[in-house]
Scaffold this active site. Structure first.
Site, PDB file in Angstrom:
ATOM      1  CB  THR A 132     -62.171  87.225 -13.600  1.00 22.67           C
ATOM      2  OG1 THR A 132     -61.814  86.552 -14.205  1.00 22.67           O
ATOM      3  CG2 THR A 132     -63.934  87.706 -14.367  1.00 22.67           C
ATOM      4  CG  HIS A 346     -74.209  56.142  -9.976  1.00 15.90           C
ATOM      5  ND1 HIS A 346     -73.816  56.791 -11.225  1.00 15.90           N
ATOM      6  CD2 HIS A 346     -73.736  55.553  -8.980  1.00 15.90           C
ATOM      7  CE1 HIS A 346     -71.794  55.355 -10.507  1.00 15.90           C
ATOM      8  NE2 HIS A 346     -72.233  55.333  -9.138  1.00 15.90           N
ATOM      9  N   GLY A 348     -81.526  56.277 -10.626  1.00 16.21           N
ATOM     10  CA  GLY A 348     -81.761  57.886 -10.229  1.00 16.21           C
ATOM     11  C   GLY A 348     -81.136  58.461  -8.995  1.00 16.21           C
ATOM     12  CD  GLU A 371     -56.798  79.971 -15.803  1.00 18.08           C
ATOM     13  OE1 GLU A 371     -56.383  79.780 -16.267  1.00 18.08           O
ATOM     14  OE2 GLU A 371     -56.290  81.072 -14.336  1.00 18.08           O
TER      15      GLU A 371
END
Length: 388
Positions: A132, A346, A348, A371
């Site tokens: 990249t 879950h 908070g 990718e």
């Protein structure tokens, strides 16, 4: 967990593979999982985790025996990636990047290159894959890094961004354009850059949303001289090498994302059975049961598809591009979806660092980007249905 346990039980690992899995399980529980939160907090490179991986010789499972390897199945490699990534996504991608960067050397290097370079990786060296650039993301043909021949050497100029293991790698699979070839596709070439080359520099290390313990770097090449003997195949063969390597690295990224998805699902089940509201476990509420049912079905199908892709590779099927794209696309989308639902389950607490739900959500996002972005993979899959 019965549904997913059935899938795992159907995997017929041989004795050697089972021994590796057992060793990885112990290593993960003893070293990697306990260290994950601290490394995420500090952003330090997880050398202790890498050392534990090297003590088991896990690089050797994708290397030929002649160069220090103990080659095993691609299916086993993918499982190891998932196991490590479930415990610590940063460490999982560090390990997987060794494969991404060095597997093309195994496949396309000549005997002299493999004999000289691969023992370093077998001994625990780190690899990197450098594709990249600022102007060349999903379109690799836009890269500007140049390879100019000069006698027995190649002179490299240019830069790369977002390179995993960029500041710690011993060997880099580097892509650039052959200066004497004008066509942007035909010019792409590949070479192995060795650590310590004069003119090679690490410009910066990214500060990221997740994967904080994994180095992601910008690299520069200022008249770096590389032996021409480090060129993979011939000038202009880089694009075919790149595409072939992505076909194997994309399922590896899928396995990494699968590890994150597994972690999020296990945390949801555990928390849902422990947390009590209105006098009932929150998994006694139908809405939460429906959420887990849908996610479990998606995870089961993903596990099966990744197993299918692994079987194609182990059977030496050459054209797996679409199957690899499906694996990467679905695994990364599910990792993100699973992580979001894990935070929601879950409540908070999921937004706080007392639980790993928030870390899983941060780590999951990049899997939809690297990718090849998932938009690119949808395009690759979608256009396969066009009639010519």
């Amino acid at each position: 967990m019965q549904l997913l346990e059935q899938i795992n039980a159907a995997r017929k690992w041989n004795d050697d593979e089972r021994a590796v899995i057992d060793q990885v399980e112990r290593m993960v529980e003893k070293v990697i999982r306990p260290n994950a939160a601290a490394y995420d907090e500090s952003g330090d490179f997880p050398w202790a985790n890498v050392e534990a991986i090297n003590e088991l010789g896990l690089n050797t499972i994708f290397l030929p025996e002649a160069y220090g390897g103990m080659p095993m199945s691609y299916a086993l490699y993918l499982e190891v990636v998932s196991m490590i990534s479930e415990a610590c996504a940063s460490t999982g991608i560090i390990y997987a990047t060794n494969f991404h960067g060095m597997k093309p050397l195994v496949e396309f290097g000549d005997d002299a290159q493999r004999e000289r370079l691969l023992p370093r990786i077998a001994a625990g060296g780190l690899g990197a894959l450098a594709i990249t650039e600022p102007s060349a993301g999903s379109d690799a043909t836009a890269m500007k890094t140049s390879f100019s021949p000069d006698g027995d050497e190649l002179v490299v100029n240019g830069s790369k961004i977002f390179i995993s293991n960029g500041d710690v790698a011993d060997l880099y699979l580097l892509f650039g354009k052959w200066s004497q070839i004008e066509d942007p596709k035909k010019a792409i070439s590949a070479l192995i850059l060795e650590k310590g080359a004069e003119g090679f520099g690490v410009v910066s290390k990214e500060r990221k949303m997740g994967h904080n313990a994994s180095s992601t770097c910008t690299l520069s090449f200022d008249n770096v001289r590389v032996p021409r003997a480090n060129l993979l195949k011939e000038p202009g063969d880089g694009l075919s090498i790149l595409l072939a390597s992505l076909n194997h690295s994309r399922p590896s990224v899928a396995a990494h994302a699968r590890g994150i998805a597994r972690a999020a699902f296990r945390d949801m089940v555990s928390y849902g059975n422990d947390r009590v509201q209105s006098g009932r476990k929150i998994l006694d509420f139908q809405g939460n049961q429906f959420t887990l049912a849908d996610l479990a079905c998606e995870l089961a199908m993903l596990e099966t598809w990744i197993d299918h892709v692994a079987s194609l590779v182990d059977s030496k099927v050459s054209d797996i591009g679409l199957a690899a794209s499906v694996a990467k696309l679905r695994a990364s989308d599910l990792a993100m979806k699973m992580a979001i639902e894990c935070v929601q389950m879950h409540g908070g607490y999921g937004y706080c660092r007392d639980y790993r739900a928030e870390r899983l959500m941060r780590d999951a996002k990049i899997t939809q980007i690297w990718e090849g972005t998932n938009q690119i993979h949808r395009q690759l899959i979608g256009r396969s249905f066009r009639t010519k």
